[in-house]
Scaffold this motif. Structure first.
Motif, PDB file in Angstrom:
ATOM      1  N   ALA A  58       0.826  -1.205   0.000  1.00 30.23           N
ATOM      2  CA  ALA A  58       0.000   0.000   0.000  1.00 30.23           C
ATOM      3  C   ALA A  58       0.864   1.260   0.000  1.00 30.23           C
ATOM      4  O   ALA A  58       0.574   2.225  -0.714  1.00 30.23           O
ATOM      5  N   VAL A  59       1.925   1.254   0.793  1.00 31.39           N
ATOM      6  CA  VAL A  59       2.833   2.404   0.815  1.00 31.39           C
ATOM      7  C   VAL A  59       3.508   2.565  -0.538  1.00 31.39           C
ATOM      8  O   VAL A  59       3.646   3.680  -1.059  1.00 31.39           O
ATOM      9  N   ALA A  60       3.946   1.454  -1.120  1.00 31.61           N
ATOM     10  CA  ALA A  60       4.593   1.509  -2.427  1.00 31.61           C
ATOM     11  C   ALA A  60       3.647   2.103  -3.476  1.00 31.61           C
ATOM     12  O   ALA A  60       4.032   2.972  -4.277  1.00 31.61           O
ATOM     13  N   ARG A  97      11.435  -0.960  -2.882  1.00 26.85           N
ATOM     14  CA  ARG A  97      11.957   0.354  -2.485  1.00 26.85           C
ATOM     15  C   ARG A  97      11.334   0.860  -1.187  1.00 26.85           C
ATOM     16  O   ARG A  97      11.518   2.026  -0.831  1.00 26.85           O
ATOM     17  N   VAL A  98      10.613   0.011  -0.472  1.00 29.56           N
ATOM     18  CA  VAL A  98       9.895   0.426   0.739  1.00 29.56           C
ATOM     19  C   VAL A  98      10.311  -0.450   1.914  1.00 29.56           C
ATOM     20  O   VAL A  98      10.399  -1.670   1.795  1.00 29.56           O
ATOM     21  N   LEU A  99      10.559   0.194   3.057  1.00 26.48           N
ATOM     22  CA  LEU A  99      10.777  -0.521   4.308  1.00 26.48           C
ATOM     23  C   LEU A  99       9.913   0.126   5.378  1.00 26.48           C
ATOM     24  O   LEU A  99      10.003   1.337   5.615  1.00 26.48           O
ATOM     25  N   LEU A 100       9.081  -0.668   6.027  1.00 30.71           N
ATOM     26  CA  LEU A 100       8.257  -0.174   7.129  1.00 30.71           C
ATOM     27  C   LEU A 100       9.074  -0.199   8.414  1.00 30.71           C
ATOM     28  O   LEU A 100       9.824  -1.143   8.667  1.00 30.71           O
ATOM     29  N   GLY A 124       9.150   9.213  -3.744  1.00 29.14           N
ATOM     30  CA  GLY A 124       8.743   8.715  -5.046  1.00 29.14           C
ATOM     31  C   GLY A 124       9.757   8.942  -6.140  1.00 29.14           C
ATOM     32  O   GLY A 124       9.647   8.340  -7.218  1.00 29.14           O
ATOM     33  N   ARG A 125      10.750   9.791  -5.888  1.00 27.25           N
ATOM     34  CA  ARG A 125      11.788  10.042  -6.893  1.00 27.25           C
ATOM     35  C   ARG A 125      12.768   8.868  -6.938  1.00 27.25           C
ATOM     36  O   ARG A 125      13.218   8.385  -5.900  1.00 27.25           O
ATOM     37  N   THR A 126      13.112   8.425  -8.133  1.00 27.59           N
ATOM     38  CA  THR A 126      14.099   7.359  -8.300  1.00 27.59           C
ATOM     39  C   THR A 126      15.290   7.811  -9.134  1.00 27.59           C
ATOM     40  O   THR A 126      16.177   7.015  -9.437  1.00 27.59           O
ATOM     41  N   TYR A 134       8.124   4.887   7.502  1.00 29.16           N
ATOM     42  CA  TYR A 134       8.705   4.056   6.457  1.00 29.16           C
ATOM     43  C   TYR A 134       9.859   4.767   5.774  1.00 29.16           C
ATOM     44  O   TYR A 134      10.024   5.988   5.877  1.00 29.16           O
ATOM     45  N   VAL A 135      10.659   3.953   5.084  1.00 25.35           N
ATOM     46  CA  VAL A 135      11.817   4.412   4.332  1.00 25.35           C
ATOM     47  C   VAL A 135      11.568   4.143   2.860  1.00 25.35           C
ATOM     48  O   VAL A 135      11.070   3.072   2.493  1.00 25.35           O
ATOM     49  N   LEU A 136      11.935   5.094   2.013  1.00 25.65           N
ATOM     50  CA  LEU A 136      11.902   4.926   0.561  1.00 25.65           C
ATOM     51  C   LEU A 136      13.332   5.088   0.052  1.00 25.65           C
ATOM     52  O   LEU A 136      13.956   6.122   0.270  1.00 25.65           O
ATOM     53  N   ALA A 137      13.840   4.061  -0.616  1.00 24.79           N
ATOM     54  CA  ALA A 137      15.240   4.092  -1.052  1.00 24.79           C
ATOM     55  C   ALA A 137      15.467   3.036  -2.126  1.00 24.79           C
ATOM     56  O   ALA A 137      14.563   2.230  -2.440  1.00 24.79           O
ATOM     57  N   ALA A 138      16.666   3.018  -2.665  1.00 25.40           N
ATOM     58  CA  ALA A 138      17.034   2.007  -3.651  1.00 25.40           C
ATOM     59  C   ALA A 138      16.953   0.619  -3.020  1.00 25.40           C
ATOM     60  O   ALA A 138      17.189   0.467  -1.816  1.00 25.40           O
ATOM     61  N   PRO A 139      16.611  -0.399  -3.798  1.00 26.39           N
ATOM     62  CA  PRO A 139      16.443  -1.740  -3.233  1.00 26.39           C
ATOM     63  C   PRO A 139      17.639  -2.239  -2.442  1.00 26.39           C
ATOM     64  O   PRO A 139      17.472  -2.880  -1.396  1.00 26.39           O
TER      65      PRO A 139
END
Length: 354
Positions: free
Chosen positions: A64-66, A75-78, A191-193, A217-222
């Motif tokens: 859902a966050v993704a 790219r998401v970590l809770l 959301g920027r990659t 949550y964290v958004l980052a490169a895999p």
């Protein structure tokens, strides 16, 4: 820019201002939106309690966050709040020269120091409106941390300015814990990659009143997500927190948050306009404020804060933020009725002899 090993109490947070006073104090010290969580969110969390016998399963919340940010789940970590993310970054990333841009939330630096790192500080200046100058950050910094909008200054840095900090081989951590309180989330990088080394942190505790539940949550490169996930304990996010995460990124919640952001902006304008009456007493607000709080400078602020406390109001001291001092206070934005009561009380506190 300079390095400091000692100085302000990095572990002091706004909740300390109200903890001893209990419900007797009107809280302008903690940056959690008032009158939250809403009833529908409480019901959603309560409904999850029937599943407590099972281990938490974060797949649905992660997806859902993704989807909310248009990203793949890789790219998401809770996390258990954004604060846990700072600890994971400090422990998992192999960095030589971390730099924290201050004044800002102090937990990133505290976590880095606890992990054994020597931390450099870039101190933004009041004379510049606490605006970021990318050239002030050392070129060899391989980890840079900045908040946007920044706590406690309420400055919203242009996304283009922040992305100037990106470099190959550098991790750029942007704390967007208060971005959903900005109308339209303008200047957001979530959301920027296309930005190398970008790590964006988001919190769901501020807008939704979930500080006691701990969810972010964290958004980052895999590959960064994998490193951080390895540093997490098993099942770090509880089932009720996962239910909250899924609910808070649903279309209904996003619409409600967007409406709240506009209301906060209007209420903040009312607060700032009211503070202008104290200009003759030396009070100055950092402008333009873009977060759900306002930073002010006031002669004898420490004494005024104690008087306010005696009169029933808690505000956040500013001297525990690197780059500020004893003349600074942070004020959370509240509804107009609460703000009007605070402004009247502030008039009494300022009028008392030093």
């Amino acid at each position: 820019m300079h390095t400091e090993a000692a100085g302000p109490d990095l572990r002091h947070h706004g909740d300390a201002e109200v903890r001893d006073g209990g419900s007797a104090l009107v809280d302008l010290a903690v940056n959690v939106r008032a009158d939250t969580p809403p009833a529908w969110l409480r019901e959603r969390v309560a409904a999850s309690l029937g599943s407590l016998a099972a281990y938490p399963d974060g797949r649905a919340a992660r997806a859902a966050v993704a989807a909310r940010h248009g990203l793949p789940v890789e790219r998401v970590l809770l996390t258990a709040g954004a604060a846990e993310a700072f600890v994971l970054l400090a422990r998992a990333l192999k960095v030589r020269r971390p730099v924290v841009v201050h004044p800002q939330f102090t937990e990133p630096e505290a976590a880095l120091r606890d992990a054994g790192h020597t931390v450099d500080r870039v101190l933004l200046r009041e004379a510049d409106g606490f605006r970021l100058d990318p050239a002030a950050v050392p070129e060899d910094a391989d980890l840079v941390v900045i908040g946007n909008p920044t706590n406690p200054t309420s400055v919203l840095h242009p996304a283009a300015t922040i992305t100037e900090l990106a470099r190959p081989g550098r991790t750029l951590v942007v704390d967007e814990a208060f971005m959903d309180a900005v109308p339209g989330e303008r200047e957001a990088l979530a959301g920027r990659t296309d930005v190398p080394g970008l790590v964006v942190l988001r919190s769901l505790t501020k807008t939704w009143g979930l500080a006691g539940l701990r969810i972010g949550y964290v958004l980052a490169a895999p590959e960064t997500i994998i490193d951080l996930e390895r540093a997490q304990p098993l099942w770090p996010v509880s089932t009720p927190a996962l239910a909250a995460a899924e609910a808070c990124v649903a279309p209904r919640a996003l619409a409600e948050a967007a409406h709240a952001a506009h209301r906060i902006a209007a209420d903040r304008g009312h607060l700032v306009a009211g503070l202008a009456q104290f200009a003759d007493a030396g009070l100055r607000a950092v402008a333009p404020a873009e977060g759900p709080f306002v930073l002010v400078r006031l002669p004898h602020a420490g004494a005024v804060r104690h008087r306010l406390r005696g009169l029933g109001y808690a505000v956040r001291r500013g001297d525990t933020f690197p780059g500020l001092g004893e003349e600074w206070l942070r004020l959370a934005v509240r509804d107009r009725t609460t703000t009007d009561g605070f402004l009247r009380t502030l008039g009494r506190a300022v009028a008392e002899p030093a």
